[in-house]
Enzyme design. Structure first.
Site: not given
Length: 402
Positions: A128-129, A246, A388-389
């Site tokens: 994944q880029g 994802e 998480n933020e």
């Protein structure tokens, strides 16, 4: 919410269990158990993929029209849970659960016909880029450029934290095709052949000693115009679709629950340093109970999302909640493993892999040898797929309406 299985789903669960009992190779199970990182090495993962593909179960999240099983959300959950309980490795998520849904949802018929069979066969292995130096959580600020040149695009830039780029022959990549308007509006989604001049991969070793991620440099890399997915400027929309998969395309609770059970079992024979076993220590039992309650709560949320999907509703921003909870639980459980094994849980060999005949001998046990590498590797859970933020902001704005 009724969580009892129907007779049909119970029969399906029994079928999956029987298949795993006879078809999951011991070498694959042992390799998965001795892998500290999220992604197992291709020699483990692709072996298991081939077994599932021969059974017709590899594309278990895909529609039947594209080579998938067409299973219901409940069946997919049952399959993932039984695989977790059997100790099967994680599937190659980048190929099967991220780029494949993009291709069959947004791709042309030619792209579907070419790429989807190659993903199932293992002929193509994807990375994944997305992230770039200085452009991770703020993905809209990416600077990799794609310039149209006749019937092709020319890409220049770099990508970082690119998982398994050193194994991949393909990369799905976001690049900027227009810098004149809103940052999000000028991003496009490309399918890139890694085996060409101008592509170079530089390894990044983690603090655990794993070679899992890399920096990828793209210098004059060409992509046929036919390998643009969607239209120019569709990249941000497609990336949001992909990131929802994802963050919430799998059920994390079964694997977390399985790992917690392994720790509980091991604690019955590990000393507390005072002549008793750790399993009888009240403080240890409180920590285990807290994690177990977290896993059970996460499972209920994941089942609710599956119920929504079964009724035709997309997973949506609530997948950020499962990503946030799963990341924190993953780290809590891996910290418990370090606590469980004490000094033996601090060993940190840089030799890889930790399975097979050439694996370094452990101090105390293989599980103790894995404790520190797993703990260090899982620090990335609260970063990859959106920090998480970022997840908290999405939850606040899109779920809670704050």
């Amino acid at each position: 919410m009724d969580i009892d299985l129907s007779p049909e789903d119970s029969a399906f669960r029994d079928e999956v269990r029987a298949f795993l009992a006879t078809s999951l190779p011991d070498s694959v199970r042992e390799g998965a158990a001795a892998t500290p990182s999220v992604f197992v090495e291709p020699e483990i993962g692709q072996t298991w993929n081939a077994v599932l593909n021969a059974k017709g179960w590899l594309g278990y999240q895909w529609p039947t029209a594209h080579g998938g099983t067409g299973w219901s959300p409940v069946q997919r959950y049952i399959f993932e849970k039984e695989c977790a309980l059997a100790g099967a490795p994680n599937l190659t998520v980048l190929s099967l659960k991220l780029v494949a849904p993009v291709i069959y949802s947004f791709g042309t018929e030619a792209q579907k016909a070419f790429y989807l069979p190659r993903i199932l066969s293992g002929e193509d292995y994807w990375c994944q880029g997305f992230s770039e130096p200085g452009s991770g959580s703020d993905l809209a600020s990416l600077g990799c450029r794609a310039v149209r040149d006749g019937d092709r695009y020319v890409l220049d830039g770099s990508k970082i934290w690119t998982t398994h780029a050193h194994h991949a022959n393909r990369m799905f990549c976001l690049a900027r095709t227009d810098a004149s308007g809103r940052k999000q509006a000028g991003i496009s989604f490309f399918l890139v052949d890694m085996n060409q001049p101008g592509v170079s991969v530089r390894p990044i070793l983690t603090t655990a000693g794993d070679h899992e991620v890399n920096q990828v440099f793209l210098e004059g890399v060409t992509v046929p115009a036919d390998d643009l997915v969607g239209q120019e400027g569709d990249g941000w929309k497609i990336a949001k679709f992909l990131l929802e998969n994802e963050r919430g395309g799998s059920c994390h609770a079964p694997k977390l629950g399985y790992d917690l059970e392994q720790l509980e079992r091991a604690a019955r024979s590990e000393t507390d340093g005072r002549g008793d076993v750790l399993a009888d220590d009240p403080q240890w039992r409180r920590k285990i109970a807290r994690c177990r309650l977290g896993v059970q709560a996460l499972e209920m949320i994941e089942l609710k999302i599956l119920a929504d999907i079964a009724h035709g509703r997309p997973p949506g921003p609530q997948t950020s909640l499962t990503k946030l909870l799963a990341s924190n639980l993953r780290q809590d459980i891996d910290l418990l493993a370090v606590d469980l094994y004490g000094p033996a849980g601090l060993q940190l060999t840089e030799v890889r892999p930790l399975y097979g005949a050439d694996a370094p001998p452990p101090v105390h046990s293989r599980a103790a040898q894995l404790a520190a590498p797993r703990y260090l590797n899982s620090r990335a859970w609260t970063i990859f797929g959106g920090t998480n933020e970022v997840q908290a902001n999405i939850i606040a704005k899109s779920v809670l309406g704050l």
